[in-house]
Motif scaffolding. Structure first.
Motif, PDB file in Angstrom:
ATOM      1  N   TYR A 141      22.059 -47.739 -63.944  1.00 17.73           N
ATOM      2  CA  TYR A 141      20.860 -48.029 -63.071  1.00 17.73           C
ATOM      3  C   TYR A 141      20.989 -46.627 -62.390  1.00 17.73           C
ATOM      4  CZ  TYR A 141      19.707 -50.904 -66.828  1.00 17.73           C
ATOM      5  OH  TYR A 141      19.104 -51.532 -68.413  1.00 17.73           O
TER       6      TYR A 141
ATOM      7  N   HIS B 213      24.429 -36.029 -76.179  1.00 21.86           N
ATOM      8  CA  HIS B 213      23.886 -34.402 -75.459  1.00 21.86           C
ATOM      9  C   HIS B 213      23.794 -34.179 -77.226  1.00 21.86           C
ATOM     10  CE1 HIS B 213      26.125 -37.152 -72.485  1.00 21.86           C
ATOM     11  NE2 HIS B 213      27.438 -37.214 -73.160  1.00 21.86           N
TER      12      HIS B 213
ATOM     13  N   THR C 157      23.916 -42.428 -73.916  1.00 28.53           N
ATOM     14  CA  THR C 157      22.830 -41.463 -74.353  1.00 28.53           C
ATOM     15  C   THR C 157      23.281 -40.299 -74.571  1.00 28.53           C
ATOM     16  OG1 THR C 157      20.559 -42.462 -72.954  1.00 28.53           O
ATOM     17  CG2 THR C 157      20.454 -40.035 -74.030  1.00 28.53           C
TER      18      THR C 157
ATOM     19  N   GLU D 253      21.612 -42.861 -63.365  1.00 28.76           N
ATOM     20  CA  GLU D 253      20.734 -42.460 -64.500  1.00 28.76           C
ATOM     21  C   GLU D 253      19.655 -43.003 -63.899  1.00 28.76           C
ATOM     22  OE1 GLU D 253      21.842 -42.573 -68.324  1.00 28.76           O
ATOM     23  OE2 GLU D 253      23.475 -43.696 -68.161  1.00 28.76           O
ATOM     24  N   ARG D 254      18.816 -43.218 -62.289  1.00 30.19           N
ATOM     25  CA  ARG D 254      17.876 -43.571 -61.961  1.00 30.19           C
ATOM     26  C   ARG D 254      16.041 -42.874 -61.897  1.00 30.19           C
ATOM     27  NH1 ARG D 254      20.720 -43.039 -57.156  1.00 30.19           N
ATOM     28  NH2 ARG D 254      20.016 -41.764 -55.653  1.00 30.19           N
ATOM     29  N   ALA D 255      17.232 -41.512 -62.505  1.00 27.15           N
ATOM     30  CA  ALA D 255      16.054 -40.599 -63.440  1.00 27.15           C
ATOM     31  C   ALA D 255      15.257 -41.149 -64.240  1.00 27.15           C
ATOM     32  CB  ALA D 255      16.597 -39.246 -62.691  1.00 27.15           C
ATOM     33  N   THR D 256      15.791 -41.716 -65.591  1.00 29.76           N
ATOM     34  CA  THR D 256      15.580 -41.571 -66.482  1.00 29.76           C
ATOM     35  C   THR D 256      15.361 -43.323 -67.231  1.00 29.76           C
ATOM     36  OG1 THR D 256      17.839 -40.261 -66.999  1.00 29.76           O
ATOM     37  CG2 THR D 256      16.678 -41.894 -69.023  1.00 29.76           C
ATOM     38  N   TYR D 257      16.013 -44.130 -65.568  1.00 31.29           N
ATOM     39  CA  TYR D 257      15.429 -45.276 -65.737  1.00 31.29           C
ATOM     40  C   TYR D 257      14.914 -46.083 -64.239  1.00 31.29           C
ATOM     41  CZ  TYR D 257      18.782 -45.196 -69.938  1.00 31.29           C
ATOM     42  OH  TYR D 257      18.780 -44.975 -71.354  1.00 31.29           O
TER      43      TYR D 257
ATOM     44  N   MET E 118      17.628 -43.969 -76.937  1.00 31.12           N
ATOM     45  CA  MET E 118      18.285 -43.832 -75.797  1.00 31.12           C
ATOM     46  C   MET E 118      18.997 -45.131 -75.694  1.00 31.12           C
ATOM     47  SD  MET E 118      16.240 -41.909 -72.526  1.00 31.12           S
ATOM     48  CE  MET E 118      14.892 -43.110 -72.560  1.00 31.12           C
TER      49      MET E 118
END
Length: 568
Positions: A520, A298, A296, A523-527, A291
């Motif tokens: 971030y 797909h 990232t 994509e805060r759910a990922t990080y 990632m």
């Protein structure tokens, strides 16, 4: 004796033209023959020089400083061991070290620097001293790509197709962008094209010399960028095909010789791949991350769609991309040399990059000449058909019309990207800070804002396990690339999100210039951990200025300047 013979006066024998005079007469003809490709190369150079000093003395690209610091460390240690093999980047690093050495020698000879130590100190204070020459080195690699694309097109389909392909690549906006950045992609692409040129010769003549040269260029390509190994498929397929056609004893074994030659060239150029194999494994592990914020992938089909709708459409325009892909496919249908000696390597390379976990525009750089050749084939065949139907003049007019149709959107994108480079959000933020931040304040920045170090402030920079450090102090003591890599700890980005949580208080300043925060936040759910560090730092603060990118006008990431709350 005939009547005509008797009545005609004898003609004096013509004296042979001296070789010197014949050579002088051939010079204008040679100049006229080379004028079109010379003009294309000049255009390519001018487009790549436009905005070459973008950002300086600040460093907008996050990886440029790491390449340059690694080269500086090699010179300081008097060693050929880069101590970093992520790309592996060896050939590029050697080239950068040589560029720096030449700049230092010339600077000392002219009295600009007292000695090597003074040169190093000046470079850390003003990176533009070496970054601009280093970018010129990458520009030269980009021009080599244009020249080699012309040579391949001419060798396969004639001069007109070669010139058309070279012109398309010369004005390709993505190719221009990455010809201006200190990275390995452009140099690897040049070696790959040189290997393909040899593969075409192998397919047609099957000579041992061409097999050895193809292996040499393939080895250099791999020593520059690992995925370039895919290009070995071109001379392999060409050699096997030539061996089967010739039916000579040992023909197939000789074709396979390209592999050990490539391996030998790779290890000759970069012997530390074996000597320092532990570092190689460490760096390869760090590069193979699943990632990356904002990059990232797909999945295979999703990556193909992203590359097609994004970088490739931006490179060629929709019409140009259709003609390029169509030309590449149709040429493979009728041209054995293209199908066997060119297509396999580029197809494998595209497959490799499309199956990766990450997606980057720059990874497509080696594919651009291949598609430019496909577009060159399409233009050449269309013009040839029109000329045979309506005459030569109609063909020439059609060529001009088709070039205008294809190149206009490409040149428009070139102009937009150049404008974005000239007006970057990070430099706009620096201008605002110089006019609004009181002397004596502390400023946290996430990019290498060396342009702020000349101001009356304390500038902090996030560096992983080291926390947020005084940028001026670390540059004055000439931080090394291994030190940065150690503090970075294999993390994909040097930013606030990857500062050790226990050291987040070292980042508290009067102002924060956040150039990675938006990634971030999106994509805060990922990080979640990385985003939490931003939230903790800016809690109670106030956004005082925002700079957002505007297509065709302002480049760079979204930047927020936050007035932080006072530490308790």
């Amino acid at each position: 004796m005939s009547f005509d013979t008797m009545t005609k006066s004898p003609q004096p024998a013509r004296k042979p033209i001296p070789a010197a005079i014949a050579a002088r007469r051939s010079i204008p003809a040679a100049m006229a023959a080379h004028a079109p490709i010379a003009a294309i190369l000049l255009l390519a150079l001018l487009l790549r020089l436009d905005g070459l000093g973008f950002g300086l003395p600040a460093l907008n690209d996050p990886d440029e400083p790491l390449f340059m610091m690694t080269a500086i460390d090699m010179l300081a240690r008097h060693s050929l061991n880069p101590q970093w093999f992520g790309h592996p980047g060896t050939v590029t690093l050697y080239g950068l070290a040589l560029v720096m050495l030449l700049v230092a020698v010339l600077g000392i000879a002219r009295g600009r620097f007292a000695d090597a130590s003074a040169f190093a100190g000046a470079v850390y204070a003003d990176p533009g001293i070496v970054f601009l020459p280093a970018r010129l080195f990458i520009v030269a690699s980009g021009l080599a790509c244009v020249w080699l694309t012309y040579r391949i097109g001419r060798r396969l389909w004639g001069r007109r197709a070669g010139l058309a392909a070279a012109l398309v690549l010369a004005v390709n906006p993505v190719h221009i962008t990455w010809s201006q950045v200190i990275r390995t992609d452009m140099q690897a692409s040049a070696f790959m094209l040189a290997c393909v040129l040899c593969a075409i010769a192998i397919h047609r003549q099957g000579r041992l010399r061409d097999i050895v040269l193809a292996g040499l260029f393939a080895g250099l390509a791999v020593a520059t960028k690992w995925p370039a190994a895919a290009i070995l498929l071109c001379p392999l397929c060409a050699g096997l095909s030539a061996g089967l056609r010739a039916r000579r004893p040992g023909g197939l074994a000789r074709a396979l010789l390209v592999v050990p030659v490539a391996v030998a060239a790779l290890l000759a150029v970069s012997p530390y791949l074996l000597i320092d194999h532990a570092t190689v494994l460490r760096d390869l592990t760090a590069e193979a991350r699943p990632m990356h914020p904002g990059a990232t992938g797909h999945g295979f089909l999703g990556n193909i769609a992203w590359y097609g709708e994004g970088p490739l459409a931006a490179s060629f325009g929709v019409l140009g991309l259709v003609a390029a892909v169509g030309g590449a496919i149709l040429a493979a249908w009728g041209d054995r040399a293209w199908r066997i000696a060119v297509c396999p390597g580029f197809a494998l390379f595209l497959l490799v990059v499309s199956t990766q976990h990450l997606i980057w525009e720059r990874w497509l750089v080696p594919v651009l000449p291949f598609l430019a050749l496909g577009l060159g084939w399409s233009l050449d065949r269309a013009v040839g058909a029109i000329a045979s139907w309506r005459g030569r003049l109609a063909g020439q007019l059609a060529l001009l019309a088709l070039l205008a149709l294809v190149l206009t959107p490409m040149l428009a994108t070139v102009g937009q990207r150049a404008e974005e480079r000239r007006h970057d959000t990070r430099q706009l933020a620096s201008v605002w800070l110089r006019g609004h931040v009181p002397p004596g304040s502390s400023i946290l920045v996430e990019h290498a804002a060396i342009d702020l170090l000349r101001g009356p402030w304390t500038v902090l920079f996030p560096l992983g396990s080291a926390g947020c450090i005084d940028a001026r102090a670390i540059l004055q003591r000439r931080v090394s690339a291994p030190e940065v890599e150690k503090s970075r700890g294999g993390q994909p980005v040097v930013d606030l999100g990857h500062v050790a949580p226990a050291l987040i208080d070292t980042c508290r300043a009067d102002y924060a210039v956040l150039s990675h925060y938006e990634r971030y936040r999106a994509e805060r759910a990922t990080y979640p951990g990385e985003y939490a560090r931003y939230a903790d730092l800016i809690a109670g603060g106030r956004v005082v200025r925002t700079f957002a990118p505007v297509a065709g006008q302002v480049g760079g990431p979204p930047v927020e300047i936050v007035r932080l709350r006072k530490a308790r």
